[in-house]
Scaffold this motif. Structure first.
Motif, PDB file in Angstrom:
ATOM      1  N   LYS A 127      69.176  26.844  26.097  1.00  0.00           N
ATOM      2  CA  LYS A 127      67.773  27.191  25.847  1.00  0.00           C
ATOM      3  C   LYS A 127      67.528  28.657  26.175  1.00  0.00           C
ATOM      4  CE  LYS A 127      66.300  25.716  30.470  1.00  0.00           C
ATOM      5  NZ  LYS A 127      65.372  24.867  31.239  1.00  0.00           N
ATOM      6  N   LEU A 135      65.458  24.011  23.343  1.00  0.00           N
ATOM      7  CA  LEU A 135      64.049  23.668  23.156  1.00  0.00           C
ATOM      8  C   LEU A 135      63.574  23.793  21.723  1.00  0.00           C
ATOM      9  CD1 LEU A 135      62.296  25.385  26.212  1.00  0.00           C
ATOM     10  CD2 LEU A 135      63.349  23.139  26.088  1.00  0.00           C
ATOM     11  N   GLU A 136      63.965  24.863  21.062  1.00  0.00           N
ATOM     12  CA  GLU A 136      63.383  25.223  19.780  1.00  0.00           C
ATOM     13  C   GLU A 136      64.156  24.616  18.614  1.00  0.00           C
ATOM     14  OE1 GLU A 136      60.648  26.824  19.613  1.00  0.00           O
ATOM     15  OE2 GLU A 136      60.450  27.687  21.627  1.00  0.00           O
ATOM     16  N   LEU A 176      66.851  18.150  21.904  1.00  0.00           N
ATOM     17  CA  LEU A 176      65.628  18.921  22.097  1.00  0.00           C
ATOM     18  C   LEU A 176      65.009  18.514  23.431  1.00  0.00           C
ATOM     19  CD1 LEU A 176      64.103  18.649  18.518  1.00  0.00           C
ATOM     20  CD2 LEU A 176      65.368  20.579  19.495  1.00  0.00           C
ATOM     21  N   LEU A 177      65.097  19.387  24.429  1.00  0.00           N
ATOM     22  CA  LEU A 177      64.773  19.033  25.805  1.00  0.00           C
ATOM     23  C   LEU A 177      63.289  18.760  26.045  1.00  0.00           C
ATOM     24  CD1 LEU A 177      67.138  21.564  27.580  1.00  0.00           C
ATOM     25  CD2 LEU A 177      67.300  19.080  27.725  1.00  0.00           C
ATOM     26  N   GLU A 178      62.405  19.350  25.251  1.00  0.00           N
ATOM     27  CA  GLU A 178      60.977  19.069  25.384  1.00  0.00           C
ATOM     28  C   GLU A 178      60.468  18.185  24.254  1.00  0.00           C
ATOM     29  OE1 GLU A 178      58.827  22.736  25.796  1.00  0.00           O
ATOM     30  OE2 GLU A 178      59.565  23.092  27.825  1.00  0.00           O
ATOM     31  N   THR A 198      66.071  13.776  20.129  1.00  0.00           N
ATOM     32  CA  THR A 198      64.843  14.285  20.713  1.00  0.00           C
ATOM     33  C   THR A 198      64.467  13.546  21.986  1.00  0.00           C
ATOM     34  OG1 THR A 198      62.499  14.769  20.339  1.00  0.00           O
ATOM     35  CG2 THR A 198      63.370  12.787  19.289  1.00  0.00           C
TER      36      THR A 198
END
Length: 357
Positions: free
Chosen positions: A35, A59-60, A78-80, A98
């Motif tokens: 990230k 993240l993105e 995707l960490l968030e 996700t």
């Protein structure tokens, strides 16, 4: 001629650090966390050095697409999670995994039609109190997701707040054990960098090392990892571009807060806070000049900083300067500036030339 401020990246160090982590986690699979543009190293530059990983975590979605377009076909996490419903179609298109941490995300998945079931990491708030379902809410969220035809595998995930501190992970692990009682999956991803190194009971099926992959300590103290074999990936370097002989009583830099007791030589280094070197770094922050360890002197400016050349009699214009790297640990600079290595890495300025060796 280009400005001499460079961030040199060691691809071999990345490979070596990943191998060190693998020795720690035995059979667990590894998400390499890249990230914040590869912790400021540059995603396109670092992923090749980590290509023996089991997956990349970031993240993105745009960064995930970069990995796909550069030839990475393995797992991406995707960490968030996703931020809006439209993101789900990109997640499906690029076959991303996700995180789900909120009920609205479950509802969004319920009304989509993916081309293949989505792999989901269900986030438990075990005590960090950022993202995640409460221990009471987790079983309900898990059941709802398990009933959706849009969902493939489910993995339990949490994040440790104190794994680098004396408090450790025991309290949060107790929450995990209690909350996960009704979750049938045996897949878990719990360990961050600190837990990877110091809490083997957290390793489970997947781990998520971040800062350690780049050769810095999750505790902020480089001595905590001195015997582990981790290597710095980034060397921030520059050159002495001028030398000043300052008479006794003379001042250095903005504000004139530092006076010299006797006539002394100082080097002007082409690196400042606009490059990402911390303005808060005080006089005495270690620096390496012409093969000798010395110190900064006076305030860090936007484009330059001053170094004490008293210990460096051979220093001259053009002498190489290491701001952090193998000889000056980034954790040392961060500690002097009352910050953490994560910040120094991730705020490296775009104007600094990055080279991979």
């Amino acid at each position: 001629m280009p400005r001499p401020t460079l961030a040199m990246l060691d691809s071999n160090a990345l490979q070596s650090n990943l191998a060190v982590i693998r020795r720690y986690v035995s059979q667990a699979r590894v998400w390499s966390v890249v990230k914040a543009n590869g912790y400021g190293h540059g995603l396109s530059a670092v992923w090749q050095g980590l290509r023996k990983t089991d997956g990349f975590a970031l993240l993105e979605i745009d960064e995930a697409i970069v990995l796909r377009e550069n030839g990475w076909y393995g797992p991406i996490l995707l960490l968030e999670g996703f931020f809006q419903i439209a993101d789900l179609y990109e997640i499906d298109r690029y076959q991303l995994t996700t995180v789900v941490h909120s009920n609205w995300q479950i509802n969004a998945i319920k009304y989509m039609t993916p081309t293949a079931p989505l792999d989901i990491y269900v986030k438990l708030n075990s005590g960090m109190n950022r993202l995640g379902f409460s221990d009471q809410g987790l079983p309900v969220a898990w059941q709802a997701l398990s009933e959706l035809k849009q969902v493939g595998t489910l993995t339990l995930m949490t994040h440790f707040a104190y794994a680098n501190l004396p408090e450790g992970v025991s309290a949060q692990m107790a929450v995990v054990k209690q909350a996960a009682g009704n979750c049938m999956s045996t897949l878990r991803c719990l360990a961050n960098s600190a837990a990877v190194l110091w809490h083997p009971e957290t390793h489970e099926q997947w781990v998520r090392p971040g800062i350690v992959l780049y050769g810095a300590s999750p505790s902020g103290d480089w001595q905590d990892i001195a015997e582990i074999g981790l290597q710095p990936v980034m060397t921030l370097q520059s050159e002495v571009i001028a030398i000043q002989t300052v008479p006794a009583g003379g001042c250095i830099g903005y504000g004139g807060r530092r006076r010299v007791a006797e006539t002394q030589r100082f080097g002007v280094v082409a690196c400042g806070y606009a490059d990402g070197y911390p303005r808060s770094a005080p006089t005495g922050t270690p620096v390496w000049v012409e093969g000798v360890r010395t110190r900064t002197f006076g305030r860090v400016s936007m484009d330059m900083l001053m170094v004490d050349l008293q210990p460096c009699p051979l220093a001259r214009i053009g002498s190489k300067v290491e701001l952090w790297g193998n000889h000056v640990k980034i954790d040392e600079v961060a500690a002097a500036a009352d910050t953490v290595s994560y910040e120094l890495m991730s705020t490296l300025a775009p104007r600094v030339t990055v080279k991979l060796r």
